[in-house]
Design a protein around this motif. Structure first.
Motif, short mmCIF file in Angstrom:
data_model
loop_
_atom_site.label_atom_id
_atom_site.label_comp_id
_atom_site.label_asym_id
_atom_site.label_seq_id
_atom_site.Cartn_x
_atom_site.Cartn_y
_atom_site.Cartn_z
N ARG A 1 0.83 -1.21 0.00
CA ARG A 1 0.00 0.00 0.00
C ARG A 1 0.86 1.26 0.00
NH1 ARG A 1 -4.37 1.50 4.63
NH2 ARG A 1 -4.38 -0.75 4.88
N TYR A 2 1.95 1.23 0.78
CA TYR A 2 2.83 2.40 0.83
C TYR A 2 4.05 2.19 -0.07
CZ TYR A 2 -0.28 3.16 4.69
OH TYR A 2 -1.42 3.32 5.42
N ASP B 1 5.18 3.06 -3.10
CA ASP B 1 5.95 4.11 -3.76
C ASP B 1 6.83 4.87 -2.79
OD1 ASP B 1 4.76 3.41 -6.05
OD2 ASP B 1 3.38 5.11 -6.16
N VAL B 2 6.24 5.21 -1.64
CA VAL B 2 6.99 5.98 -0.65
C VAL B 2 8.16 5.16 -0.12
CG1 VAL B 2 6.83 7.18 1.55
CG2 VAL B 2 4.91 7.24 -0.03
N ASP C 1 10.85 4.70 -2.68
CA ASP C 1 11.60 5.94 -2.81
C ASP C 1 12.69 6.04 -1.74
OD1 ASP C 1 11.17 7.70 -4.87
OD2 ASP C 1 10.56 9.31 -3.52
N ILE C 2 12.34 5.69 -0.51
CA ILE C 2 13.30 5.79 0.58
C ILE C 2 14.39 4.72 0.43
CG2 ILE C 2 13.61 5.61 3.08
CD1 ILE C 2 10.61 6.50 3.27
N ASN D 1 15.80 4.96 -3.85
CA ASN D 1 16.16 6.21 -4.54
C ASN D 1 16.91 7.20 -3.67
OD1 ASN D 1 14.84 5.15 -6.75
ND2 ASN D 1 12.92 6.19 -6.31
N SER D 2 17.21 6.83 -2.42
CA SER D 2 17.94 7.76 -1.56
C SER D 2 19.44 7.54 -1.70
CB SER D 2 17.59 7.54 -0.08
OG SER D 2 16.23 7.73 0.13
N ALA D 3 20.18 8.61 -1.54
CA ALA D 3 21.63 8.50 -1.59
C ALA D 3 22.14 7.70 -0.38
CB ALA D 3 22.27 9.88 -1.61
N ASP D 4 21.48 7.84 0.76
CA ASP D 4 21.82 7.07 1.96
C ASP D 4 20.50 6.63 2.59
OD1 ASP D 4 22.57 6.09 4.41
OD2 ASP D 4 23.87 7.78 4.94
N ALA E 1 20.23 6.61 6.50
CA ALA E 1 20.08 7.93 7.15
C ALA E 1 18.68 8.48 6.92
CB ALA E 1 21.13 8.90 6.61
N GLN E 2 18.18 8.30 5.70
CA GLN E 2 16.84 8.81 5.37
C GLN E 2 15.76 8.09 6.19
OE1 GLN E 2 14.78 11.63 3.67
NE2 GLN E 2 16.87 11.41 2.98
N LEU F 1 15.84 9.11 9.92
CA LEU F 1 15.26 10.44 10.12
C LEU F 1 13.73 10.38 10.05
CD1 LEU F 1 15.84 13.61 10.20
CD2 LEU F 1 15.35 13.52 7.77
N LEU F 2 13.21 9.76 8.99
CA LEU F 2 11.76 9.73 8.79
C LEU F 2 11.08 8.94 9.89
CD1 LEU F 2 11.36 9.34 4.93
CD2 LEU F 2 11.76 11.38 6.29
N ASN G 1 8.51 10.75 12.55
CA ASN G 1 7.12 10.32 12.55
C ASN G 1 6.73 9.69 13.89
OD1 ASN G 1 5.06 7.80 11.54
ND2 ASN G 1 4.55 9.89 11.01
#
Lengths: 246, 201
Positions: free
Chosen positions: A199-200, A202-203, A206-207, A210-213, A216-217, A220-221, A225
């Motif tokens: 369900r989630y 794409d998000v 992406d994390i 598609n993130s450089a790190d 770390a991303q 943080l998220l 949250n």
């Protein structure tokens, strides 16, 4: 006294949980309390590798693992089975309002929602208020402890790991299902996790991809949250005190 | 003689200009009502796009335009880059900001796909530190409503938003982490980072 055993076990677990949650303190000046970063990154990499194998690593041509209606049903079913535990935790936190709302959801979705596979409660505006023993520990004043990445389950904290263990033990639905049923229920819950991942999709893709790190991303998220869910006031970013955004 | 006076007047005028920039924010154009109106307008545009029934690829283009119109992308780009941008060559910085604009519009334009068929509503606005916070709620199909906060300022002279906070997740903080990691990968070379950004998002 058949209930004394589990009750005492739960009590011991809570004590152990509080002890564990108190063990890692944040280094002064560090942005995150992440003393196990090297170990966490290793687990994170293994999780991402597994996710890539199962869910396709964000390739757009990848077919969903579960057909959409099946995924929605399993997600609803597993969310519904989490409601009694949420009610118990709201009560332990001294918050009767969400307890009442989640209890009403459980009754409505279990009956009108055909055992929880449908979610008529959300359709009429009776929304879930998710909570867990990790939040209960926070309300009781236990510190968050270190950031952790668990195999399969992903990002967490010491306090939330302790909470998960206690939730597993004190779930009011423990013992509600007999021998064959409880395996079906466990399988459906696992299906619910897969459904949530879809369900989630794409998000999360992406994390993770598609993130450089991605570590770390995700850290943080997850922490931002989680703090929001727990009602911890976030630090407000003031552009007029920002030396770089000139 | 004359020219010397005018030069002195000019020198005197500079601190006056600087003082003007330091005036309390309320004295300038932006207030709670203005911030709220800006986000109302931006959200109106977003709602129009997510209910337009256009193909998704056409929607992304529309979202990019909305982002560029209502966000202070230059500020977001420079803030995300952090200390590395200090003392960097002006042409290099301009190219970076331009690449960042494409990257961030594509990235967040794609995110808006989840909003298709839903709606966002402004519920409140308030002053916060030296800027304004507009609070909105997103109602998406089959999901509990969730909170989206918009931070609005007029630093560039235009009323624009510079941060979006979705259920506690802060766009500026996420982009600082992301751009920081990309810069590390490119050994601190802003031009190399710019080339990567042109292909990302």
């Amino acid at each position: 006294m058949p209930s004394a055993g589990p009750a005492r076990a739960a009590g011991a677990l809570v004590a152990a949980a509080l002890l564990l949650a108190g063990c890692a303190k944040q280094e002064p000046g560090a942005e995150f309390n992440d003393p196990f970063e090297a170990e966490n990154r290793a687990v994170h990499n293994a999780n991402v590798a597994l996710d890539r194998t199962v869910f396709g690593g964000g390739r757009p041509d990848r077919k969903p693992f579960l057909p959409a209606p099946v995924a929605a049903g399993l997600a609803n079913f597993s969310d519904n089975l989490g409601m009694p535990s949420a009610v118990l935790n709201s009560l332990l936190q001294g918050r009767p309002d969400p307890a009442v709302r989640n209890a009403a959801r459980f009754v409505m979705n279990t009956t009108a929602g055909l055992g929880g596979f449908l979610d008529p409660a959300t359709a009429v505006g009776l929304y879930a208020e998710d909570t867990d023993f990790g939040e209960t520990l926070h309300v009781w004043g236990a510190p968050e402890g270190a950031f952790l990445v668990l195999p399969l389950a992903g990002p967490s904290t010491e306090r939330d790991v302790a909470g998960k263990v206690v939730d597993f033990v004190i779930d009011p639905l423990n013992g509600a299902f007999g021998e064959p049923e409880k395996y079906y229920v466990a399988a459906a819950k696992l299906g619910g996790k897969v459904a949530d991942r879809q369900r989630y999709g794409d998000v999360i893709d992406d994390i993770l991809y598609n993130s450089a790190d991605s570590y770390a991303q995700m850290r943080l998220l997850y922490l931002q949250n989680r703090h929001y869910e727990l009602g911890i006031e976030a630090e407000v970013f003031d552009p007029y005190e920002d030396p770089y955004g000139q | 003689m004359d020219s010397r006076i005018s030069r002195r007047a000019l020198i005197a005028a500079v601190p006056a200009g600087a003082a003007l920039a330091l005036l309390p924010r309320g004295v300038l154009a932006l207030d709670v009502g203005g911030a709220r109106a800006l986000i109302d307008k931006a959200i109106g545009d977003v709602n129009r796009v997510i209910n337009s029934g256009k193909p998704e690829s056409a929607m992304y283009k529309d979202f990019e335009q909305i982002f560029v119109r209502y966000a202070d992308v230059r500020y977001i780009a420079q803030s995300a880059l952090g200390p590395a941008g200090r003392g960097a060559d002006k042409a290099v910085m301009n190219a970076y900001v331009k690449a960042f604009q494409g990257y961030i519009s594509r990235k967040y334009g794609k995110r808006f796909r989840e909003f298709i068929g839903g709606r966002i509503e402004v519920t409140d606005a308030r002053p916060l530190k030296s800027f304004f916070e507009v609070i909105s709620v997103a109602h998406l199909k089959g999901q509990s409503p969730f909170e989206v906060r918009w931070h609005v300022f007029d630093k560039s002279g235009k009323n624009q938003f510079f941060n979006i906070i979705i259920e506690g997740v802060n766009m500026l903080a996420a982009e600082r982490t992301e751009i920081g990691a990309m810069l590390d990968r490119n050994r601190g070379d802003i031009a190399a980072l710019t080339a990567v950004l042109q292909k990302t998002g």
